[in-house]
Design an enzyme around this catalytic site. Structure first.
Site, PDB file in Angstrom:
ATOM      1  N   GLY A  31       0.825  -1.212   0.000  1.00 14.27           N
ATOM      2  CA  GLY A  31       0.000   0.000   0.000  1.00 14.27           C
ATOM      3  C   GLY A  31       0.852   1.252   0.000  1.00 14.27           C
ATOM      4  O   GLY A  31       0.671   2.145   0.826  1.00 14.27           O
ATOM      5  N   GLY A  35      -1.123   7.955   1.655  1.00  7.02           N
ATOM      6  CA  GLY A  35      -1.030   8.077   3.111  1.00  7.02           C
ATOM      7  C   GLY A  35       0.283   7.635   3.723  1.00  7.02           C
ATOM      8  O   GLY A  35       1.366   8.048   3.309  1.00  7.02           O
ATOM      9  N   GLY A  37       1.852   4.808   3.722  1.00  4.35           N
ATOM     10  CA  GLY A  37       2.748   3.958   2.922  1.00  4.35           C
ATOM     11  C   GLY A  37       3.746   4.773   2.131  1.00  4.35           C
ATOM     12  O   GLY A  37       4.927   4.396   2.019  1.00  4.35           O
ATOM     13  N   SER A 160      -4.334  -1.006  14.532  1.00  6.90           N
ATOM     14  CA  SER A 160      -5.004   0.266  14.851  1.00  6.90           C
ATOM     15  C   SER A 160      -5.556   0.174  16.266  1.00  6.90           C
ATOM     16  O   SER A 160      -5.873  -0.921  16.752  1.00  6.90           O
ATOM     17  CB  SER A 160      -6.168   0.491  13.886  1.00  6.90           C
ATOM     18  OG  SER A 160      -6.969   1.564  14.346  1.00  6.90           O
ATOM     19  N   TYR A 186     -13.869  -3.772  10.911  1.00  9.25           N
ATOM     20  CA  TYR A 186     -12.532  -3.153  10.872  1.00  9.25           C
ATOM     21  C   TYR A 186     -11.757  -3.546  12.131  1.00  9.25           C
ATOM     22  O   TYR A 186     -10.597  -3.962  12.061  1.00  9.25           O
ATOM     23  CB  TYR A 186     -12.651  -1.636  10.758  1.00  9.25           C
ATOM     24  CG  TYR A 186     -11.314  -0.912  10.659  1.00  9.25           C
ATOM     25  CD1 TYR A 186     -10.450  -1.147   9.601  1.00  9.25           C
ATOM     26  CD2 TYR A 186     -10.924   0.004  11.643  1.00  9.25           C
ATOM     27  CE1 TYR A 186      -9.220  -0.486   9.511  1.00  9.25           C
ATOM     28  CE2 TYR A 186      -9.699   0.677  11.548  1.00  9.25           C
ATOM     29  CZ  TYR A 186      -8.849   0.431  10.486  1.00  9.25           C
ATOM     30  OH  TYR A 186      -7.641   1.084  10.397  1.00  9.25           O
TER      31      TYR A 186
HETATM   32  N1  NAP Z   1      -4.769   6.937   9.007  1.00 13.46           N
HETATM   33  C1  NAP Z   1      -5.044   6.575  10.249  1.00 13.46           C
HETATM   34  O1  NAP Z   1      -5.490   7.400  11.071  1.00 13.46           O
HETATM   35  C2  NAP Z   1      -4.824   5.151  10.707  1.00 13.46           C
HETATM   36  C3  NAP Z   1      -5.110   4.838  12.037  1.00 13.46           C
HETATM   37  C4  NAP Z   1      -4.924   3.541  12.476  1.00 13.46           C
HETATM   38  C5  NAP Z   1      -4.433   2.582  11.596  1.00 13.46           C
HETATM   39  N2  NAP Z   1      -4.161   2.907  10.300  1.00 13.46           N
HETATM   40  C6  NAP Z   1      -3.661   1.845   9.402  1.00 13.46           C
HETATM   41  O2  NAP Z   1      -2.561   2.322   8.670  1.00 13.46           O
HETATM   42  C7  NAP Z   1      -2.486   1.685   7.388  1.00 13.46           C
HETATM   43  C8  NAP Z   1      -2.290   2.718   6.299  1.00 13.46           C
HETATM   44  O3  NAP Z   1      -3.431   3.541   6.272  1.00 13.46           O
HETATM   45  P1  NAP Z   1      -3.493   4.976   5.572  1.00 13.46           P
HETATM   46  O4  NAP Z   1      -4.103   5.869   6.576  1.00 13.46           O
HETATM   47  O5  NAP Z   1      -2.202   5.317   4.959  1.00 13.46           O
HETATM   48  O6  NAP Z   1      -4.596   4.685   4.437  1.00 13.46           O
HETATM   49  P2  NAP Z   1      -4.726   5.132   2.912  1.00 13.46           P
HETATM   50  O7  NAP Z   1      -4.259   6.525   2.712  1.00 13.46           O
HETATM   51  O8  NAP Z   1      -6.127   4.792   2.526  1.00 13.46           O
HETATM   52  O9  NAP Z   1      -3.715   4.145   2.170  1.00 13.46           O
HETATM   53  C9  NAP Z   1      -4.008   2.769   2.138  1.00 13.46           C
HETATM   54  C10 NAP Z   1      -3.111   2.059   1.153  1.00 13.46           C
HETATM   55  O10 NAP Z   1      -3.546   0.687   1.110  1.00 13.46           O
HETATM   56  C11 NAP Z   1      -3.792   0.350  -0.243  1.00 13.46           C
HETATM   57  N3  NAP Z   1      -4.815  -0.674  -0.390  1.00 13.46           N
HETATM   58  C12 NAP Z   1      -6.133  -0.597  -0.081  1.00 13.46           C
HETATM   59  N4  NAP Z   1      -6.766  -1.721  -0.439  1.00 13.46           N
HETATM   60  C13 NAP Z   1      -5.822  -2.539  -0.992  1.00 13.46           C
HETATM   61  C14 NAP Z   1      -5.843  -3.818  -1.574  1.00 13.46           C
HETATM   62  N5  NAP Z   1      -6.976  -4.515  -1.729  1.00 13.46           N
HETATM   63  N6  NAP Z   1      -4.694  -4.351  -2.033  1.00 13.46           N
HETATM   64  C15 NAP Z   1      -3.540  -3.657  -1.941  1.00 13.46           C
HETATM   65  N7  NAP Z   1      -3.446  -2.435  -1.421  1.00 13.46           N
HETATM   66  C16 NAP Z   1      -4.591  -1.868  -0.958  1.00 13.46           C
HETATM   67  C17 NAP Z   1      -4.191   1.648  -0.931  1.00 13.46           C
HETATM   68  O11 NAP Z   1      -4.019   1.512  -2.313  1.00 13.46           O
HETATM   69  P3  NAP Z   1      -4.873   2.376  -3.401  1.00 13.46           P
HETATM   70  O12 NAP Z   1      -4.064   3.610  -3.603  1.00 13.46           O
HETATM   71  O13 NAP Z   1      -4.909   1.476  -4.586  1.00 13.46           O
HETATM   72  O14 NAP Z   1      -6.218   2.605  -2.810  1.00 13.46           O
HETATM   73  C18 NAP Z   1      -3.219   2.611  -0.280  1.00 13.46           C
HETATM   74  O15 NAP Z   1      -1.966   2.525  -0.894  1.00 13.46           O
HETATM   75  C19 NAP Z   1      -3.782   0.870   7.259  1.00 13.46           C
HETATM   76  O16 NAP Z   1      -3.490  -0.488   7.522  1.00 13.46           O
HETATM   77  C20 NAP Z   1      -4.681   1.431   8.345  1.00 13.46           C
HETATM   78  O17 NAP Z   1      -5.597   0.488   8.833  1.00 13.46           O
HETATM   79  C21 NAP Z   1      -4.323   4.183   9.839  1.00 13.46           C
END
Ligand code: NAP
Length: 318
Positions: A31, A35, A37, A160, A186
């Site tokens: 990913g 965000g 990643g 999370s 989730y």
């Molecule tokens: N942001 C927060 O506040 C927060 C809090 C707690 C935990 N987290 C965890 O942190 C991690 C990163 O989250 P983020 O906030 O950076 O989210 P994000 O901005 O939505 O980024 C998510 C990434 O995962 C990819 N992804 C989604 N579905 C996928 C699939 N089926 N196969 C492969 N890749 C996929 C997305 O790819 P696309 O570009 O193709 O959509 C994107 O690159 C997640 O595991 C999330 O649960 C985040």
């Protein structure tokens, strides 16, 4: 030199990595197109690691990889295609990855989906459990030969604080009996991420592969793409209840991931849950911090491992 003893909520990726040389390390970030990643991949590359980021949309992946090559001057950054919601895609990705690289030192299971409507993966699993847990379970297990070759190596599972909302319900993983609730789903998937780190660490620690689970904080990213007004109101009410609560910028949000991946002080630990660049305490009441004990139970972690092998139709003998 960063004051490692004072790492906390506001610590950034570059502060965590100050003085850490990753020029011999090969990293993989799932990913990597949005965000946390992107920042995780960028910061590892900026400190010398060869980095592969995964993308569903390869145009997006190539653009991010090119941007990181340009901003860091590190040419060893590339993108590879992966859709965690398809076991066939996970198998094709791991075959392609292992054909290119026989060694892996840092694996960040970062990709995730949150609070989506009731949807299924290509193989018929509830989308959040299927993507966040089962896809990463299969991917990581198939990459273990490279992790063993790269040992000492580390696996970081993005969990999370939402894991507080639900343990894994083995009697109704797909919500066919209890009715779908997107937040419980989730939470269940994020508890599964921690249990996976616990089971993986137990299996591989003697051979130099350690696994960690991470709560990154609360960061505005594309993760909220499925949230509507009612969800936002729920989140605001929860934030109010927690009180003293602040958003993190992305550079601080990705910091705990790279901390888990590189901190020398974690060398002899694993199967643990981290937040704010430190080890979190077990906490069964507070909603503001800590890890629930049900997420660290080795027997539950082993059970989830067996169930996951059955679901993906592949078993692993390492
Ligand atoms: N942001 C927060 O506040 C927060 C809090 C707690 C935990 N987290 C965890 O942190 C991690 C990163 O989250 P983020 O906030 O950076 O989210 P994000 O901005 O939505 O980024 C998510 C990434 O995962 C990819 N992804 C989604 N579905 C996928 C699939 N089926 N196969 C492969 N890749 C996929 C997305 O790819 P696309 O570009 O193709 O959509 C994107 O690159 C997640 O595991 C999330 O649960 C985040």
């Amino acid at each position: 030199m960063s004051d490692r003893a004072n790492f906390g909520h506001d610590t950034t990726t570059d502060q965590v990595l100050e003085g850490i040389d990753l020029t011999e390390a090969r990293a993989l970030v799932s990913g990597g197109t949005a965000g946390l990643g992107v920042e995780t991949a960028r910061s590892l590359a900026a400190h010398g690691a060869a980095v592969t980021l995964t993308a569903r949309d390869m145009d997006r992946g190539e653009t991010v990889a090119a941007g990181i090559r340009e901003s860091t001057g590190n040419q060893a950054v590339d993108a590879m295609e992966l859709d965690l919601a398809s076991l066939a895609s996970v198998r094709a990705f791991t075959d392609a990855y292992l054909a290119r690289h026989d060694t892996l030192n840092i694996l960040i299971n970062n990709a995730g989906v949150m609070g989506c409507p009731e949807l299924k993966t290509e193989d018929g699993f509830e989308l959040q459990f299927g993507t966040n847990h089962l896809g990463h379970f299969l991917m990581t297990s198939r990459l273990v030969p490279a992790l063993l070759k790269g040992a000492p190596s580390r696996v970081v599972a993005l969990s999370s604080r939402a894991h507080h909302m639900a343990p894994v319900n083995f009697d109704d993983l797909d919500f066919s009996a209890r009715g779908y609730n997107k937040w419980v789903a989730y939470g269940q998937s994020k508890t599964a991420n921690i249990l996976f780190a616990v089971a993986l660490d137990a299996r591989l620690k003697e051979r130099g592969v350690r696994a960690y689970a991470v709560h990154p904080g609360v960061i505005e990213t594309e993760l909220s793409r499925h949230m509507d007004e009612a969800d936002q109101a729920l989140l605001n009410a929860r934030a109010e209840q927690i009180g003293n609560w602040r958003l993190k910028p992305v550079a601080a949000g990705a910091a705990t991931s790279v901390y888990a991946a590189t901190a020398p002080e974690l060398e002899n630990q694993g199967g643990i849950y981290l937040e704010d660049c430190g080890v979190a305490p077990i906490e069964n009441e507070s909603t503001s911090h800590g890890v629930r004990d049900y997420a660290l139970e080795l027997s539950t972690a082993e059970h989830l491992w067996q169930v996951s092998e059955d679901l993906v139709g592949e078993s692993f003998s390492f």
